[in-house]
Enzyme design. Structure first.
Site, PDB file in Angstrom:
ATOM      1  N   PRO A  24      12.206  24.599  -0.724  1.00 34.67           N
ATOM      2  CA  PRO A  24      11.520  23.475  -1.370  1.00 34.67           C
ATOM      3  C   PRO A  24      10.012  23.537  -1.118  1.00 34.67           C
ATOM      4  O   PRO A  24       9.595  23.734   0.023  1.00 34.67           O
ATOM      5  CB  PRO A  24      12.140  22.255  -0.673  1.00 34.67           C
ATOM      6  CG  PRO A  24      12.680  22.770   0.630  1.00 34.67           C
ATOM      7  CD  PRO A  24      13.078  24.177   0.385  1.00 34.67           C
ATOM      8  N   MET A  25       9.239  23.408  -2.183  1.00 36.52           N
ATOM      9  CA  MET A  25       7.776  23.430  -1.995  1.00 36.52           C
ATOM     10  C   MET A  25       7.086  22.404  -2.881  1.00 36.52           C
ATOM     11  O   MET A  25       7.162  22.461  -4.111  1.00 36.52           O
ATOM     12  CB  MET A  25       7.233  24.836  -2.243  1.00 36.52           C
ATOM     13  CG  MET A  25       7.429  25.725  -1.012  1.00 36.52           C
ATOM     14  SD  MET A  25       6.735  27.359  -1.204  1.00 36.52           S
ATOM     15  CE  MET A  25       7.961  28.106  -2.246  1.00 36.52           C
ATOM     16  N   THR A  26       6.413  21.478  -2.218  1.00 36.38           N
ATOM     17  CA  THR A  26       5.656  20.435  -2.895  1.00 36.38           C
ATOM     18  C   THR A  26       4.512  21.065  -3.672  1.00 36.38           C
ATOM     19  O   THR A  26       3.730  21.837  -3.111  1.00 36.38           O
ATOM     20  CB  THR A  26       5.134  19.441  -1.836  1.00 36.38           C
ATOM     21  OG1 THR A  26       6.260  18.711  -1.351  1.00 36.38           O
ATOM     22  CG2 THR A  26       4.098  18.493  -2.391  1.00 36.38           C
ATOM     23  N   GLN A 102      15.602  18.149  -3.853  1.00 36.32           N
ATOM     24  CA  GLN A 102      15.339  17.685  -2.490  1.00 36.32           C
ATOM     25  C   GLN A 102      14.807  16.252  -2.560  1.00 36.32           C
ATOM     26  O   GLN A 102      13.803  15.989  -3.232  1.00 36.32           O
ATOM     27  CB  GLN A 102      14.322  18.571  -1.763  1.00 36.32           C
ATOM     28  CG  GLN A 102      14.206  18.121  -0.292  1.00 36.32           C
ATOM     29  CD  GLN A 102      13.153  18.857   0.504  1.00 36.32           C
ATOM     30  OE1 GLN A 102      11.978  18.782   0.171  1.00 36.32           O
ATOM     31  NE2 GLN A 102      13.559  19.555   1.542  1.00 36.32           N
ATOM     32  N   GLY A 178      15.413  15.988   5.919  1.00 39.10           N
ATOM     33  CA  GLY A 178      15.418  15.497   7.297  1.00 39.10           C
ATOM     34  C   GLY A 178      14.548  16.371   8.186  1.00 39.10           C
ATOM     35  O   GLY A 178      14.750  16.429   9.396  1.00 39.10           O
ATOM     36  N   ALA A 179      13.570  17.050   7.567  1.00 37.82           N
ATOM     37  CA  ALA A 179      12.738  18.012   8.312  1.00 37.82           C
ATOM     38  C   ALA A 179      11.256  17.634   8.201  1.00 37.82           C
ATOM     39  O   ALA A 179      10.875  16.695   7.496  1.00 37.82           O
ATOM     40  CB  ALA A 179      12.963  19.424   7.764  1.00 37.82           C
ATOM     41  N   TYR A 182       8.957  13.970   7.834  1.00 35.82           N
ATOM     42  CA  TYR A 182       9.145  12.872   6.881  1.00 35.82           C
ATOM     43  C   TYR A 182      10.165  11.879   7.472  1.00 35.82           C
ATOM     44  O   TYR A 182      10.730  12.117   8.542  1.00 35.82           O
ATOM     45  CB  TYR A 182       9.559  13.423   5.511  1.00 35.82           C
ATOM     46  CG  TYR A 182       8.453  14.295   4.940  1.00 35.82           C
ATOM     47  CD1 TYR A 182       7.334  13.721   4.346  1.00 35.82           C
ATOM     48  CD2 TYR A 182       8.496  15.678   5.071  1.00 35.82           C
ATOM     49  CE1 TYR A 182       6.297  14.508   3.875  1.00 35.82           C
ATOM     50  CE2 TYR A 182       7.455  16.479   4.596  1.00 35.82           C
ATOM     51  CZ  TYR A 182       6.357  15.885   3.994  1.00 35.82           C
ATOM     52  OH  TYR A 182       5.318  16.653   3.536  1.00 35.82           O
ATOM     53  N   ARG A 230      18.248  19.086   5.117  1.00 35.45           N
ATOM     54  CA  ARG A 230      17.328  20.022   5.770  1.00 35.45           C
ATOM     55  C   ARG A 230      16.885  19.434   7.107  1.00 35.45           C
ATOM     56  O   ARG A 230      16.544  18.250   7.177  1.00 35.45           O
ATOM     57  CB  ARG A 230      16.107  20.258   4.874  1.00 35.45           C
ATOM     58  CG  ARG A 230      15.263  21.423   5.348  1.00 35.45           C
ATOM     59  CD  ARG A 230      14.187  21.781   4.349  1.00 35.45           C
ATOM     60  NE  ARG A 230      14.012  23.213   4.315  1.00 35.45           N
ATOM     61  CZ  ARG A 230      12.841  23.825   4.191  1.00 35.45           C
ATOM     62  NH1 ARG A 230      11.731  23.123   4.062  1.00 35.45           N
ATOM     63  NH2 ARG A 230      12.765  25.132   4.159  1.00 35.45           N
TER      64      ARG A 230
END
Ligand SMILES: Cc1cc2nc3c(=O)[nH]c(=O)nc-3n(C[C@H](O)[C@H](O)[C@H](O)COP(=O)(O)O)c2cc1C
Length: 366
Positions: A24-26, A102, A178-179, A182, A230
């Site tokens: 996942p990448m913002t 995500q 969950g990483a 955040y 995550r």
């Protein structure tokens, strides 16, 4: 023939073409109103076309409350946002990959919220360091509002709302974030969670809310809708944080999440193989692997070590962040024995949006 990381695999109920996932990448590239757009369709499609069999989206906000953390972050909080993901999902499916949303509540790491909310924190504790310029230009962390009982309920309902949106849009599953500091991660962390009510204390107590969210989500969605989570100890600004409970506490957490109905656990660390916990020699990923729970492993996987990682974590998916950013064709190239491109952070300047990346790529071709 002998199965390799390039062979198809069944993972958490999904049939995947290989063992490579996009981490996942913002990319802060959605419309200001949180809708996904054409740029994002092309963005995600190129990874599916480049051979990644599972796309995990950037962190998406699930509600119209305090979950949004970045300007131009996409949401799954209203009907038009839900609809806006349909072309992204179609494009990824059309290229033969699966796609998981995500879902992220920014918690104290909120840098921007268009609903004009104050950050929500498990306590008033701010993150260490400074906000990330990569995602916007906020100078300092804001003071979080401390969650009361009704906030816990609202956050849980917000996640369920986002999950309903993900189902409706046609995602193959969701991953709870969950990483990385955040909100769900803050609730697990003793840096943030120093509460002395039922939500604070040892790991078993700190984890209760996360487990409640997983259970409620599992009850709500169909069996074949994938529900992952995550987890990390590190945050985006703190590479050193460790849970005090060490391996025993983390092992308890992964078992409890499995019992609550999670389909996979996605671990992330700066180096996926480093002994991560306060005591013991195992990495986070090794603890999940040894517990026999479907694993997505992330952290430092690239063209030089992916085969070793695949062998070290049998049956696990390998999630690639920076290596994928550098080269969306990564999987196709390494399978063909070609060298993937290296990452140049200039592509993410001044902020990490897809437009800046595309401009940088065009300049390279000139
Ligand atoms: C530009 C950028 C954006 C990121 N956004 C997210 C995100 O939205 N959610 C998340 O869980 N991790 C996010 N990460 C972390 C990555 O998923 C990954 O864990 C990290 O880059 C380490 O893996 P790597 O060594 O393969 O890059 C982001 C990383 C980068 C470089």
């Amino acid at each position: 023939m002998f199965d390799s990381e390039f062979s198809s695999i069944e993972f958490a109920g999904m049939k995947l073409a290989n063992r490579f996932a996009l981490a996942p990448m913002t990319r802060v590239s959605a419309q200001a109103n949180g809708r996904a757009n054409e740029l994002m369709v092309d963005h995600y499609k190129r990874y599916a076309e480049g051979g990644f069999s599972l796309i995990i989206t950037e962190g998406i906000y699930p509600d119209q409350d305090a979950s949004q953390g970045y300007e131009n972050q996409p949401g799954l909080a209203d009907a038009l946002q839900v609809e806006s993901w349909v072309p992204v999902i179609k494009a990824v499916h059309g290229a033969g990959a699966k796609i998981i949303a995500q879902l992220m509540h920014a918690g104290a790491q909120m840098q921007y919220n268009r609903f004009d909310k104050q950050p929500l924190g498990v306590t008033a504790q701010k993150p260490v360091g400074k906000p990330l310029g990569l995602y916007g230009d906020q100078e300092a962390w804001l003071e979080p509002k401390v969650m009361d009982e009704s906030d816990f309920e609202r956050v849980l309902n917000g996640f369920l709302h986002g999950i309903r949106g993900a189902v409706e849009a046609g995602f193959d599953g969701v991953e709870l974030h969950g990483a990385n500091g955040y909100l769900l991660n803050e609730i697990l962390s003793t840096h943030f969670n120093t509460r002395d009510d039922k939500w604070g204390g040892e790991m078993q107590r700190r984890a209760q809310f996360v487990i409640d969210v997983v259970k409620a989500a599992r009850e709500m969605v169909a069996d074949d809708f994938v529900l992952g989570i995550r987890l990390s100890q590190i945050t985006i600004t703190d590479p050193d944080y460790q849970w005090p409970e060490g391996e025993e506490g983390f092992n308890w957490l992964v078992q409890a999440l499995a019992e609550a109905g999670i389909d996979y656990i996605h671990t992330t660390d700066n180096d996926a193989n480093r002994p991560a916990l306060k005591d013991g020699a195992r990495s986070l990923a090794e603890v999940v692997r040894d517990a026999g729970i479907p694993l997505i492993v992330n952290g430092g996987i690239d063209g030089t070590n992916y085969a070793k990682m695949a062998a070290h974590y049998p049956g696990a998916l390998l999630a690639l962040g920076k290596a994928a950013l550098a080269d969306p064709q990564f999987v196709k190239k390494v399978e063909d024995g070609d060298k993937p491109d290296a990452l140049d952070f200039a592509m993410l300047q001044p902020i990490a949006n897809v437009e800046n990346e595309m401009r940088w790529r065009a300049e390279q071709e000139d």
